[in-house]
Design a protein around this motif. Structure first.
Motif, PDB file in Angstrom:
ATOM      1  N   PHE A 230      -0.371 -13.788  -4.030  1.00  0.00           N
ATOM      2  CA  PHE A 230       0.261 -12.576  -4.541  1.00  0.00           C
ATOM      3  C   PHE A 230       1.261 -11.964  -3.567  1.00  0.00           C
ATOM      4  CE2 PHE A 230      -3.572 -11.369  -2.266  1.00  0.00           C
ATOM      5  CZ  PHE A 230      -3.111 -10.367  -1.425  1.00  0.00           C
ATOM      6  N   LEU A 231       1.195 -12.352  -2.279  1.00  0.00           N
ATOM      7  CA  LEU A 231       1.976 -11.668  -1.246  1.00  0.00           C
ATOM      8  C   LEU A 231       3.488 -11.781  -1.442  1.00  0.00           C
ATOM      9  CD1 LEU A 231       1.692  -9.938   1.240  1.00  0.00           C
ATOM     10  CD2 LEU A 231       1.587 -12.016   2.624  1.00  0.00           C
ATOM     11  N   PRO A 232       4.039 -12.965  -1.744  1.00  0.00           N
ATOM     12  CA  PRO A 232       5.494 -13.029  -1.941  1.00  0.00           C
ATOM     13  C   PRO A 232       6.000 -12.082  -3.022  1.00  0.00           C
ATOM     14  CG  PRO A 232       4.624 -15.223  -1.636  1.00  0.00           C
ATOM     15  CD  PRO A 232       3.442 -14.311  -1.745  1.00  0.00           C
ATOM     16  N   GLU A 233       5.216 -11.889  -4.081  1.00  0.00           N
ATOM     17  CA  GLU A 233       5.642 -10.976  -5.142  1.00  0.00           C
ATOM     18  C   GLU A 233       5.638  -9.526  -4.648  1.00  0.00           C
ATOM     19  OE1 GLU A 233       7.132  -9.352  -8.474  1.00  0.00           O
ATOM     20  OE2 GLU A 233       7.119 -11.476  -7.880  1.00  0.00           O
ATOM     21  N   LYS A 234       4.660  -9.162  -3.803  1.00  0.00           N
ATOM     22  CA  LYS A 234       4.628  -7.812  -3.245  1.00  0.00           C
ATOM     23  C   LYS A 234       5.833  -7.592  -2.320  1.00  0.00           C
ATOM     24  CE  LYS A 234       0.801  -6.340  -5.103  1.00  0.00           C
ATOM     25  NZ  LYS A 234       0.809  -5.252  -6.113  1.00  0.00           N
ATOM     26  N   TRP A 235       6.157  -8.578  -1.494  1.00  0.00           N
ATOM     27  CA  TRP A 235       7.363  -8.484  -0.668  1.00  0.00           C
ATOM     28  C   TRP A 235       8.593  -8.308  -1.549  1.00  0.00           C
ATOM     29  CZ3 TRP A 235       6.475 -13.138   3.184  1.00  0.00           C
ATOM     30  CH2 TRP A 235       5.621 -12.716   4.208  1.00  0.00           C
ATOM     31  N   ASN A 236       8.653  -9.084  -2.605  1.00  0.00           N
ATOM     32  CA  ASN A 236       9.766  -9.033  -3.538  1.00  0.00           C
ATOM     33  C   ASN A 236       9.979  -7.613  -4.064  1.00  0.00           C
ATOM     34  OD1 ASN A 236      11.619  -9.558  -5.622  1.00  0.00           O
ATOM     35  ND2 ASN A 236      10.028 -10.221  -7.032  1.00  0.00           N
ATOM     36  N   ILE A 237       8.893  -6.953  -4.470  1.00  0.00           N
ATOM     37  CA  ILE A 237       8.988  -5.601  -5.028  1.00  0.00           C
ATOM     38  C   ILE A 237       9.512  -4.614  -3.987  1.00  0.00           C
ATOM     39  CG2 ILE A 237       7.634  -3.667  -5.934  1.00  0.00           C
ATOM     40  CD1 ILE A 237       5.779  -5.790  -7.234  1.00  0.00           C
ATOM     41  N   LEU A 238       8.955  -4.660  -2.776  1.00  0.00           N
ATOM     42  CA  LEU A 238       9.382  -3.735  -1.729  1.00  0.00           C
ATOM     43  C   LEU A 238      10.842  -3.931  -1.360  1.00  0.00           C
ATOM     44  CD1 LEU A 238       6.390  -2.938  -1.402  1.00  0.00           C
ATOM     45  CD2 LEU A 238       6.742  -3.005   1.065  1.00  0.00           C
ATOM     46  N   ILE A 239      11.238  -5.179  -1.226  1.00  0.00           N
ATOM     47  CA  ILE A 239      12.624  -5.465  -0.839  1.00  0.00           C
ATOM     48  C   ILE A 239      13.595  -4.985  -1.911  1.00  0.00           C
ATOM     49  CG2 ILE A 239      14.284  -7.327  -0.424  1.00  0.00           C
ATOM     50  CD1 ILE A 239      11.896  -8.838   0.921  1.00  0.00           C
ATOM     51  N   ARG A 240      13.281  -5.248  -3.170  1.00  0.00           N
ATOM     52  CA  ARG A 240      14.155  -4.799  -4.255  1.00  0.00           C
ATOM     53  C   ARG A 240      14.249  -3.273  -4.293  1.00  0.00           C
ATOM     54  NH1 ARG A 240      15.351  -8.650  -8.472  1.00  0.00           N
ATOM     55  NH2 ARG A 240      14.345 -10.681  -8.074  1.00  0.00           N
ATOM     56  N   GLU A 241      13.120  -2.585  -4.113  1.00  0.00           N
ATOM     57  CA  GLU A 241      13.133  -1.125  -4.120  1.00  0.00           C
ATOM     58  C   GLU A 241      13.989  -0.577  -2.979  1.00  0.00           C
ATOM     59  OE1 GLU A 241       9.067   0.077  -3.940  1.00  0.00           O
ATOM     60  OE2 GLU A 241       8.698  -0.252  -6.083  1.00  0.00           O
ATOM     61  N   MET A 242      13.817  -1.130  -1.784  1.00  0.00           N
ATOM     62  CA  MET A 242      14.536  -0.626  -0.620  1.00  0.00           C
ATOM     63  C   MET A 242      16.032  -0.901  -0.708  1.00  0.00           C
ATOM     64  SD  MET A 242      13.784  -1.401   3.424  1.00  0.00           S
ATOM     65  CE  MET A 242      14.110  -3.163   3.234  1.00  0.00           C
ATOM     66  N   THR A 243      16.400  -2.103  -1.101  1.00  0.00           N
ATOM     67  CA  THR A 243      17.830  -2.421  -1.186  1.00  0.00           C
ATOM     68  C   THR A 243      18.500  -1.605  -2.289  1.00  0.00           C
ATOM     69  OG1 THR A 243      17.251  -4.350  -2.551  1.00  0.00           O
ATOM     70  CG2 THR A 243      17.643  -4.730  -0.197  1.00  0.00           C
ATOM     71  N   GLN A 244      17.833  -1.468  -3.431  1.00  0.00           N
ATOM     72  CA  GLN A 244      18.406  -0.690  -4.532  1.00  0.00           C
ATOM     73  C   GLN A 244      18.630   0.756  -4.107  1.00  0.00           C
ATOM     74  OE1 GLN A 244      15.960  -0.508  -8.054  1.00  0.00           O
ATOM     75  NE2 GLN A 244      17.642   0.137  -9.355  1.00  0.00           N
ATOM     76  N   ARG A 245      17.691   1.315  -3.376  1.00  0.00           N
ATOM     77  CA  ARG A 245      17.822   2.694  -2.904  1.00  0.00           C
ATOM     78  C   ARG A 245      19.026   2.854  -1.990  1.00  0.00           C
ATOM     79  NH1 ARG A 245      12.795   3.350  -1.338  1.00  0.00           N
ATOM     80  NH2 ARG A 245      13.122   2.878   0.858  1.00  0.00           N
TER      81      ARG A 245
END
Length: 341
Positions: A230-245
């Motif tokens: 599950f870890l790569p998907e959690k990284w994926n979510i955080l990275i997308r949120e941070m870059t979008q912000r």
């Protein structure tokens, strides 16, 4: 309009001389009736370094710190803050940062403390130090990290013994004024206590580390097998949120430096981000040093710079995960300072 930012202006790493390649490790585990070749292929292990008996997190950290100061061309007396990040500290009392300060000669550093966020330690510490520096106008800070895992490893433990390695790394952080963003820009965090028993060190807890009624392996590092799919998907979510912000997409990130625990996990998160499995886009050094916990992102950064993967003006994402589990990530904008320009 000029604003305050914090950038990395010096890097220093250290690994012991005692190198063990896979042939040695495989033979070691065969004697324990274990075949670890597929596990280490999954993680991406080839070599790792273990400290000599006389080495400690303090001695290794002092070397890395001096190298970082030299790289930054900075007098130790200019440092106003020193932080030691580790989950294998040499002492509980006094603070290890104080001892490193004594070794390095940062006599004017009066903000001195230890920090532990497991394998997210360097990333979390950089983010928190940067915020303090901006608020308090600290000109230079020295962050030092050490991992001395070998004394805590049970020799029949295929996770800690063989998959990890000992090392130290350090960074000089500098407060600068700039009209354009530079250095640490933003961060994102996530935690989930579901796997709080996944790994413990010492497994007995410090309160029972001298209890001889417990077997010695129980008083060292312990872990329970966990599927981290599950870890790569959690990284994926955080990275997308941070870059979008910050007004960009993951496709506009120039380079990624992840936890160095697993090459397979890195490839999976790149796929989840919709990016190519292209080594030019990320750096993995877990094959060269083993997994070095706190310090691993800085080993990755030093190699990324040396290999020319990061250029002036590049945007880089740092991301790691720690036991329990916790995830931390930050967004960084490079200028020419660290790149020798």
């Amino acid at each position: 309009m000029r604003q305050s930012y914090v950038r990395i202006s010096g890097l220093g790493n250290y690994h012991p001389k005692n190198k063990l390649n896979n042939d040695v490790i495989f033979e070691h585990f065969r004697k324990h009736g274990k075949d670890v070749e597929s596990l280490y292929a999954h993680l991406g292990r080839e070599e790792r370094y273990y400290a000599d008996p006389e080495e400690t997190g303090i001695t290794m950290g002092a070397i890395a710190a001096k190298r970082a100061l030299e790289h930054a061309n900075l007098d130790p007396l200019q440092v106003g803050m020193i932080v030691f990040a580790s989950d294998t500290p040499e002492y509980l009392i006094p603070t290890n940062a104080l001892l490193i300060s004594r070794e390095v000669g940062t006599n004017n550093a009066h903000i001195v403390y230890d920090f532990n966020a497991n394998c997210t330690g360097i990333i979390t510490a950089i983010d928190q130090i940067y915020r303090y520096m901006v608020h308090k106008k600290v000109r230079y800070a020295l962050l030092v990290s050490s991992i001395l895992i070998s004394p805590w490893s049970n020799k029949d433990d295929e996770l800690y013994y063989g998959a990890w390695g000992d090392s130290s790394a350090a960074v000089v952080l500098e407060l600068v004024e700039s009209e354009t963003p530079v250095g640490v820009l933003d961060s994102e965090y996530y935690s989930d206590t579901s796997f709080y028993r996944m790994t413990t060190m010492p497994d007995s807890g410090l309160s029972r580390i001298h209890d001889e009624s417990l077997p010695l392996p129980k008083r060292k590092g312990g872990w329970e097998p966990v599927d981290f799919g599950f870890l790569p998907e959690k990284w994926n979510i955080l990275i997308r949120e941070m870059t979008q912000r910050n007004g960009i997409t993951q496709h506009q990130v120039d380079h990624f430096i992840f936890s160095q625990f697993s090459i397979t996990a890195i490839r999976e998160v790149m796929a989840n981000l919709g990016l190519e499995d292209d080594p030019r886009l990320y750096t993995f050094v877990g094959n060269k040093y083993g997994y070095t916990g706190h310090t691993s992102p800085l080993f990755g950064l030093q190699h990324a710079i040396a290999d020319g993967k990061i250029k002036d003006g590049d945007t880089v994402v740092f991301c790691s995960a720690g036991a329990g589990y916790i995830i931390s990530t930050f967004l960084y904008k490079f200028d020419g300072k660290l790149l020798g320009k």
